[in-house]
Design a protein around this motif. Sequence first.
Motif, mmCIF file in Angstrom:
data_model
loop_
_atom_site.group_PDB
_atom_site.id
_atom_site.type_symbol
_atom_site.label_atom_id
_atom_site.label_comp_id
_atom_site.label_asym_id
_atom_site.label_seq_id
_atom_site.Cartn_x
_atom_site.Cartn_y
_atom_site.Cartn_z
ATOM 1 N N ARG A 193 0.831 -1.204 0.000
ATOM 2 C CA ARG A 193 0.000 0.000 0.000
ATOM 3 C C ARG A 193 0.870 1.259 0.000
ATOM 4 O O ARG A 193 0.565 2.244 -0.678
ATOM 5 C CB ARG A 193 -0.926 0.000 1.221
ATOM 6 N N LEU A 194 1.952 1.223 0.770
ATOM 7 C CA LEU A 194 2.830 2.393 0.824
ATOM 8 C C LEU A 194 3.499 2.660 -0.517
ATOM 9 O O LEU A 194 3.690 3.818 -0.897
ATOM 10 C CB LEU A 194 3.882 2.194 1.924
ATOM 11 N N ARG A 195 3.860 1.606 -1.227
ATOM 12 C CA ARG A 195 4.453 1.810 -2.557
ATOM 13 C C ARG A 195 3.448 2.480 -3.499
ATOM 14 O O ARG A 195 3.795 3.360 -4.289
ATOM 15 C CB ARG A 195 4.943 0.483 -3.127
ATOM 16 N N ASN A 196 2.194 2.077 -3.393
ATOM 17 C CA ASN A 196 1.169 2.715 -4.222
ATOM 18 C C ASN A 196 0.942 4.164 -3.793
ATOM 19 O O ASN A 196 0.702 5.035 -4.626
ATOM 20 C CB ASN A 196 -0.136 1.920 -4.145
ATOM 21 N N THR A 197 1.013 4.419 -2.486
ATOM 22 C CA THR A 197 0.876 5.792 -1.999
ATOM 23 C C THR A 197 2.013 6.651 -2.530
ATOM 24 O O THR A 197 1.800 7.793 -2.962
ATOM 25 C CB THR A 197 0.871 5.809 -0.460
ATOM 26 N N ALA A 198 3.233 6.119 -2.495
ATOM 27 C CA ALA A 198 4.379 6.861 -3.034
ATOM 28 C C ALA A 198 4.169 7.168 -4.510
ATOM 29 O O ALA A 198 4.450 8.284 -4.975
ATOM 30 C CB ALA A 198 5.661 6.052 -2.834
ATOM 31 N N ARG A 199 3.656 6.202 -5.234
ATOM 32 C CA ARG A 199 3.390 6.430 -6.667
ATOM 33 C C ARG A 199 2.350 7.523 -6.859
ATOM 34 O O ARG A 199 2.496 8.403 -7.708
ATOM 35 C CB ARG A 199 2.913 5.124 -7.307
ATOM 36 N N ALA A 200 1.293 7.491 -6.026
ATOM 37 C CA ALA A 200 0.249 8.518 -6.136
ATOM 38 C C ALA A 200 0.808 9.905 -5.879
ATOM 39 O O ALA A 200 0.384 10.891 -6.490
ATOM 40 C CB ALA A 200 -0.874 8.223 -5.153
ATOM 41 N N LEU A 201 1.766 9.993 -4.984
ATOM 42 C CA LEU A 201 2.337 11.288 -4.615
ATOM 43 C C LEU A 201 3.511 11.685 -5.505
ATOM 44 O O LEU A 201 4.126 12.734 -5.288
ATOM 45 C CB LEU A 201 2.787 11.247 -3.147
ATOM 46 N N GLY A 202 3.827 10.844 -6.478
ATOM 47 C CA GLY A 202 4.897 11.176 -7.409
ATOM 48 C C GLY A 202 6.285 11.028 -6.826
ATOM 49 O O GLY A 202 7.221 11.727 -7.236
ATOM 50 N N ILE A 203 6.447 10.102 -5.888
ATOM 51 C CA ILE A 203 7.734 9.908 -5.219
ATOM 52 C C ILE A 203 8.340 8.593 -5.678
ATOM 53 O O ILE A 203 7.704 7.532 -5.574
ATOM 54 C CB ILE A 203 7.561 9.902 -3.688
ATOM 55 N N ALA A 204 9.548 8.650 -6.202
ATOM 56 C CA ALA A 204 10.217 7.454 -6.698
ATOM 57 C C ALA A 204 10.704 6.595 -5.538
ATOM 58 O O ALA A 204 11.378 7.088 -4.639
ATOM 59 C CB ALA A 204 11.397 7.837 -7.585
ATOM 60 N N TRP A 205 10.338 5.317 -5.594
ATOM 61 C CA TRP A 205 10.783 4.350 -4.585
ATOM 62 C C TRP A 205 11.303 3.129 -5.338
ATOM 63 O O TRP A 205 10.523 2.296 -5.793
ATOM 64 C CB TRP A 205 9.629 3.987 -3.677
ATOM 65 N N PRO A 206 12.609 3.009 -5.506
ATOM 66 C CA PRO A 206 13.171 1.886 -6.261
ATOM 67 C C PRO A 206 12.685 0.549 -5.733
ATOM 68 O O PRO A 206 12.602 0.336 -4.515
ATOM 69 C CB PRO A 206 14.690 2.043 -6.066
#
Length: 464
Positions: free
Chosen positions: A265-278
């Motif tokens: 869920r956090l990875r999807n949240t990061a994507r929604a906020l435009g934050i790159a998470w390798p």
Amino acid sequence: MKAVFDPDRVLAGGLAAIRDQFHVPHAFPPDVIAAAEAAASRTPAGHVDRTGLPLVTLDPASSTDLDQAFAIEASGGDLLLRYAIADVAWFVDDDDPIDREAWRRGATLYLPDGKAGLYPPVLSEGAASLLPDGPRPAVLFTVRVAPDGEARLEAAERALVRSRAKLAYETAGDADLPPQFAELARRIALAEARRGAARVDPPEQEVVRRPDGGYALAFRARHASEARNAALSLATNLAIAELLQAHHTGLFRVMAEPDAPAISRLRNTARALGIAWPEAQSLVAFRTGLDPADPHQAALMLAIRRAGQGASYAPWRAGTSPWHAAVAAPYVHATAPLRRLADRYVIRAALAVMAGQPVPPVVGQAFERLPKVMGRADAVSGQIDRAVVDLAEAVMLAGREGEEFAAIVTDVDVRGARMQLADLPIVTRIDAPGAAPGTPLRVRLVDADPADRAVRFEAIGAVP
């Protein structure tokens, strides 16, 4: 409530309803007030005179319930943290009216328009608070911090102390603080990094007026002194936890890492906020690099804080190893006894152990009872926090019905899809049949009702 501030009091009506819904105490019973007034007049006895220490407090400017005062000095290559903690147990007797009421409350409850204290103000904001208007009884912990950041409890004693200054995060400069303040915090952070710890301290939110007359949720800037001050409590709590665990006693704060679904869920949240998470980067490594000054990253920090499996309290048990994932070590709460019931008993245990005495039976018995009491207080606090955030979101979006927003589905369960808006710190449910985690959406605000603390969106299409 520490997450939302309401300087314009636009939440006032809704907050009154929240107080009623969650039975937030409005006042203390007369017998508790009378007992507190009598206790406030006590003359400290059995306290060593440490009024010569150059102690200061550091808190928000408006705070008057001051749990901690500190001084720092060099000792060879080490630093000695002199950490004075309000001696609440000096004022509160076991099973007196103040004690019984504190067990009913468990902890101070915070809302944007005020707090419901654990103890009456005559104690928590007066005689027991480490204000700079005279000597105060305290428990003085001496913590030795090595160059690599390892912290060890060296001494603990009941002491009479005097704060030299009430410093505020908003205005305190380096010249006001001990010269070693920043260096001590740096050492504690070094030890955290070595352990693989990753505490997440998202900035607080406040309701601010937009140019068009509406309202928005914004993140308050976090001062460097706040993070450094938190390191002092962390070091002390870790040192006390190590001591108590070695002596097979104590009440520990324990927490597991977020599980795999939560991380997804956090990875999807990061994507929604435009934050790159390798993809190959762990949550621990990723969250340490987040910047609270960036609103999108601040929103993600808030999501990470809420994604864990939840912290709880557990007494020491033979054959177990209490663990707090966020600090990557055994951990206790001992530095905020004016605000948390558990701290008073952890402090009493630490004093006994350091004096070579057995832990009082009443303290050991409290360690068995406290997890349920503190769990209930944590649950109520969490429910209030969520209700306040829901209220603030509804107030923020009221009048914007019909507007469209970008969002992304963070997870799907039996209750439907949960989404994160891309440009606002809002997570809510939406009817989106067939949507899978990670699905981008275009949504329209249908309704925002502050009275019900509810917002409702409809999906109008996917975003490529």
